[in-house]
Design an enzyme around this catalytic site. Structure first.
Site, PDB file in Angstrom:
ATOM      1  N   ASP A 174       0.803  -1.227   0.000  1.00 48.78           N
ATOM      2  CA  ASP A 174       0.000   0.000   0.000  1.00 48.78           C
ATOM      3  C   ASP A 174       0.840   1.283   0.000  1.00 48.78           C
ATOM      4  O   ASP A 174       0.302   2.362  -0.235  1.00 48.78           O
ATOM      5  CB  ASP A 174      -0.947   0.021   1.209  1.00 48.78           C
ATOM      6  CG  ASP A 174      -0.217  -0.018   2.548  1.00 48.78           C
ATOM      7  OD1 ASP A 174       1.032  -0.056   2.561  1.00 48.78           O
ATOM      8  OD2 ASP A 174      -0.890  -0.015   3.593  1.00 48.78           O
ATOM      9  N   HIS A 175       2.128   1.186   0.270  1.00 49.61           N
ATOM     10  CA  HIS A 175       2.966   2.378   0.385  1.00 49.61           C
ATOM     11  C   HIS A 175       3.701   2.694  -0.926  1.00 49.61           C
ATOM     12  O   HIS A 175       3.557   3.776  -1.479  1.00 49.61           O
ATOM     13  CB  HIS A 175       4.011   2.199   1.495  1.00 49.61           C
ATOM     14  CG  HIS A 175       3.511   2.538   2.863  1.00 49.61           C
ATOM     15  ND1 HIS A 175       2.426   1.914   3.432  1.00 49.61           N
ATOM     16  CD2 HIS A 175       3.958   3.431   3.795  1.00 49.61           C
ATOM     17  CE1 HIS A 175       2.217   2.407   4.652  1.00 49.61           C
ATOM     18  NE2 HIS A 175       3.132   3.334   4.886  1.00 49.61           N
ATOM     19  N   ARG A 211      -0.029  13.239   9.589  1.00 49.68           N
ATOM     20  CA  ARG A 211       1.254  13.901   9.829  1.00 49.68           C
ATOM     21  C   ARG A 211       1.452  15.044   8.838  1.00 49.68           C
ATOM     22  O   ARG A 211       1.108  14.920   7.660  1.00 49.68           O
ATOM     23  CB  ARG A 211       2.408  12.897   9.721  1.00 49.68           C
ATOM     24  CG  ARG A 211       2.418  11.941  10.905  1.00 49.68           C
ATOM     25  CD  ARG A 211       3.528  10.929  10.873  1.00 49.68           C
ATOM     26  NE  ARG A 211       3.389  10.083  12.057  1.00 49.68           N
ATOM     27  CZ  ARG A 211       3.702   8.803  12.125  1.00 49.68           C
ATOM     28  NH1 ARG A 211       4.214   8.196  11.072  1.00 49.68           N
ATOM     29  NH2 ARG A 211       3.531   8.126  13.228  1.00 49.68           N
ATOM     30  N   ASP A 232       4.292  -0.607  11.155  1.00 48.53           N
ATOM     31  CA  ASP A 232       3.776   0.692  10.754  1.00 48.53           C
ATOM     32  C   ASP A 232       3.255   1.354  12.020  1.00 48.53           C
ATOM     33  O   ASP A 232       2.512   0.733  12.797  1.00 48.53           O
ATOM     34  CB  ASP A 232       2.647   0.550   9.726  1.00 48.53           C
ATOM     35  CG  ASP A 232       2.233   1.896   9.161  1.00 48.53           C
ATOM     36  OD1 ASP A 232       2.603   2.190   8.011  1.00 48.53           O
ATOM     37  OD2 ASP A 232       1.550   2.651   9.871  1.00 48.53           O
ATOM     38  N   ARG A 286       9.488   3.189  11.246  1.00 53.83           N
ATOM     39  CA  ARG A 286      10.472   2.667  10.301  1.00 53.83           C
ATOM     40  C   ARG A 286      11.818   2.401  10.976  1.00 53.83           C
ATOM     41  O   ARG A 286      12.476   3.293  11.492  1.00 53.83           O
ATOM     42  CB  ARG A 286      10.630   3.614   9.109  1.00 53.83           C
ATOM     43  CG  ARG A 286      11.218   4.968   9.426  1.00 53.83           C
ATOM     44  CD  ARG A 286      11.105   5.929   8.258  1.00 53.83           C
ATOM     45  NE  ARG A 286       9.717   6.304   8.018  1.00 53.83           N
ATOM     46  CZ  ARG A 286       9.340   7.502   7.544  1.00 53.83           C
ATOM     47  NH1 ARG A 286      10.239   8.408   7.235  1.00 53.83           N
ATOM     48  NH2 ARG A 286       8.078   7.775   7.357  1.00 53.83           N
ATOM     49  N   SER A 345       7.111   7.756  12.511  1.00 48.77           N
ATOM     50  CA  SER A 345       6.986   6.433  11.919  1.00 48.77           C
ATOM     51  C   SER A 345       7.743   5.378  12.712  1.00 48.77           C
ATOM     52  O   SER A 345       8.715   5.661  13.410  1.00 48.77           O
ATOM     53  CB  SER A 345       7.524   6.471  10.482  1.00 48.77           C
ATOM     54  OG  SER A 345       7.682   5.174   9.971  1.00 48.77           O
TER      55      SER A 345
END
Length: 661
Positions: free
Chosen positions: A84-85, A399, A139, A557, A555
């Site tokens: 989806d990213h 964000r 995520d 990440r 995030s």
């Protein structure tokens, strides 16, 4: 160390003695899932994880890590890999990553949500979430699942890989904040305004070490998608997670999704005791906006006035449900987007898009001049739709960090779908409460259910026949090294407060395709703050970074830790850390250290030579001394758990886990 990957060990759990008071919902789920640690505030606890999710920006590395652990099949109740990213196919990299993730999923027992099926959190809410279960995802907006009554938390990819292998997920036992909702939202005031009000009051640091638990009569006035909007943006508080009860409204939502069988009631005891409390009168709220460049810079629209705008983007995992889209379509019906405005709309899932197409709402959007995007994260992660230079963009996202949109000098405001749609028509920031009566948007008794874009994994018997497909952009996990007893090096970078993971490892169409290639992506590390940092850090060989308060917010990440690892960063010294990033640093074998006295931050500068000595003894004691070349001594805190110390000494979670298999 054996306990890291299995649960058949002696469980060391303390349930707080003869506790007479009732339990919060959070405590009930924690109690049902704790497999290691003490059931008390501030203790490190290990949790059994029922479900995991990944997305493609973080998933490729998570599956590289899962392969490195060497477990043939996931041991969770349900693991789902979403695409989806990274859906812009500008070059081979993203397509190769998708192919790799799909093949890993098929081989190792993971459901695979194909590109176009939707945003991970929206689809998981629709098709996989289960009240009372634990969920971690690579995520930071995984807490969206709290709208269903799940204990859902964002985590680094390596933590997710370990959980998929059957290992516990460790958190600090959180404080629990009671957010009591009273009253009912006025027409055209939305769930987005509720969470913006919480952010206005508590700030982006207000949820650190806490779970936000929503209770009160006002809860009954909110649908599951509205609740999920609120829990989604709880991530911006720095909270461990946010959660709503699972009630008859939850049951109706799951029944409409054809999943009523997974429903269970989940609620706090009437006499539950909370660490903190906050009351929000829903009827007193008005439309608001988070102003540049932080989600907690919240102001009412009445204070901002009729500000001219250039762009509107509607969607993201925060506001892309069917109900949100129907309100947008109602406002756009028979209207035309203002000439000075570009309007982009991304429905959150294929299910939402199909239903909009069937009921005619999609036609209303198209007729108004909206640019309909695929069901994906898109502009929210900087994948397309960057605003014009110095443009003002209204977004229904979560964000608005500097440069996240892809245009560094853009001014991004976070608003509700209602505000966004009306503003797109008018050409300026507009208050939807001026529209008068609001149509009732009812949840359907039955959603359009079609899971044809979810691929099932191969059977265990057929798994060996599945070939893992790797492209040339997919590189191994970066090399790690056991902890050294002394670190003598220079400070390669000093940064301010509220450094986000977007500062450390930027998002966007240029950099996201490199998420599976740490050597290449490391060239962009901290380029938002200092473009010379990557080359300087590599030249130094090893170094430390100094930061301010709330370092690493945003995030989940893990690349914000893996890129510094590759560049030789051995420690990060700050006033305070965001939860997930501190965990990711430990997982990467990097020391997260905090100033015992925050004023000592001012004593250090980029280029200073420092020494951290007697590290083995220091991490055991929880306190370390930094010595500068001039002889100054600065005390640092390092309150690690025994498990975290073992991870650091091993050189990170991956070598620690592999040794524990």
């Amino acid at each position: 160390m054996q306990r890291q990957l299995c649960y058949n060990f002696s469980i060391n759990i303390f349930f707080g003695g003869l506790r007479n008071m009732g339990l919060t919902l959070t405590e009930k789920i924690l109690r049902a899932h704790i497999v290691d640690g003490e059931f008390k505030k501030g203790a490190e606890i290990g949790l059994k994880i029922d479900q995991t999710l990944t997305q493609d920006a973080t998933g490729t590395m998570a599956y590289i890590e899962f392969e490195a652990i060497g477990i043939p099949r996931v041991r969770t109740e349900r693991s789902v890999a979403y695409i989806d990213h990274n859906t812009l196919q500008n070059g081979f990299e993203n397509a190769d990553d998708h192919r790799f993730i799909g093949s890993v999923a098929k081989k190792h027992g993971i459901y695979f949500s194909r590109p176009g099926n939707g945003i991970c959190h929206q689809v998981h809410l629709e098709r996989f979430g289960v009240p009372g279960k634990t969920l971690i995802g690579s995520d930071s907006h995984t807490p969206t699942g709290g709208g269903l009554g799940m204990l859902a938390m964002g985590a680094g990819g390596l933590d997710v890989a370990v959980a998929m292998g059957g290992g516990a997920y460790y958190i600090t036992y959180p404080k629990i904040v009671k957010i009591e909702l009273v009253g009912k939202l006025r027409p055209w005031v939305s769930a987005k305004d509720v969470i913006l009000e919480v952010l206005r009051r508590l700030s982006v640091k207000g949820g650190v070490g806490k779970v936000m638990e929503y209770v009160g009569e006002g809860v009954k006035t909110l649908s599951v998608p509205e609740r999920a909007t609120i829990t989604n943006m709880g991530a911006e508080l720095g909270a461990t997670t946010s959660i709503f009860p699972s009630d008859e409204i939850t049951r109706a939502f799951l029944a409409a999704e054809g999943r009523e069988d997974v429903w269970s009631e989940q609620k706090a005891d009437d006499d539950a005791v909370y660490d903190e409390s906050l009351v929000i009168d829903l009827s007193a709220l008005s439309p608001m906006a988070a102003c540049p460049h932080s989600p907690d810079n919240v102001k009412p629209l009445t204070e901002l006035g009729e500000m001219k705008i250039d762009q509107v983007c509607i969607g993201s995992c925060t506001n892309s449900s069917l109900a949100d889209m129907m309100k947008v379509a109602y406002i756009l019906r028979g209207k035309t987007v203002a000439p000075n405005v570009s309007l982009a709309i991304a429905p959150g899932s294929k299910q939402v898009l199909n239903m909009l197409a069937e009921n005619g709402a999609l036609a209303d959007m198209i007729a108004a001049g909206a640019r309909v995007l695929e069901s994906a994260c898109g502009p929210c992660i900087g994948m397309g739709q960057s605003p014009n230079s110095a443009g003002i963009s209204l977004r229904t996202f979560n964000r608005n960090f500097l440069g996240r949109s892809g245009t560094k000098d853009a001014k991004v405001y976070l608003v509700s779908p209602e505000v966004a749609a009306l503003s797109a028509v008018n050409g300026y920031l507009s208050d939807p409460t001026t529209l008068g009566d609001m149509p009732e948007i009812k949840m359907p008794e039955k959603f359009l259910i079609n899971d044809n874009m979810v691929e099932l994994p191969a059977s265990e018997a057929d798994a060996d026949k599945v070939e893992i497909l790797r492209g040339p952009n997919i590189k191994p996990f970066p090399e790690t090294h056991p902890l050294e007893n002394e670190i003598a090096c220079k400070i390669s970078l000093k940064v301010d407060d509220n450094i986000t993971t977007d500062h450390i490892m930027p998002a966007g169409a240029k950099i996201l395709p490199l998420r599976s290639n740490i050597p290449e992506i490391s060239k962009h590390c901290f380029e938002v703050c200092d473009p010379e940092f990557p080359a300087r850090a590599r030249a130094l060989g090893k170094s430390v970074i100094v930061g301010g308060a709330n370092y690493g917010q945003g995030s989940s990440r893990e690349h914000a830790a893996l890129a510094p690892l590759y560049l030789g960063v051995k420690a990060v010294i700050t006033k305070s850390f965001a939860r997930i990033h501190a965990a990711n640093l430990i997982n990467a074998g990097i020391l997260p250290l905090t100033f015992a006295d925050p004023a000592d931050y001012d004593k250090l500068a980029e280029g200073d030579e420092i020494v951290l000595s007697d590290i083995f003894a220091a991490v055991e004691a929880g306190s370390m001394t930094l010595t500068t070349k001039t002889g100054d001594k600065i005390k640092l805190d390092c309150a690690y758990s025994p498990r975290q110390i073992a991870i650091l000494k091993a050189g990170g979670l991956l070598p620690y886990t592999k040794s524990a298999k």
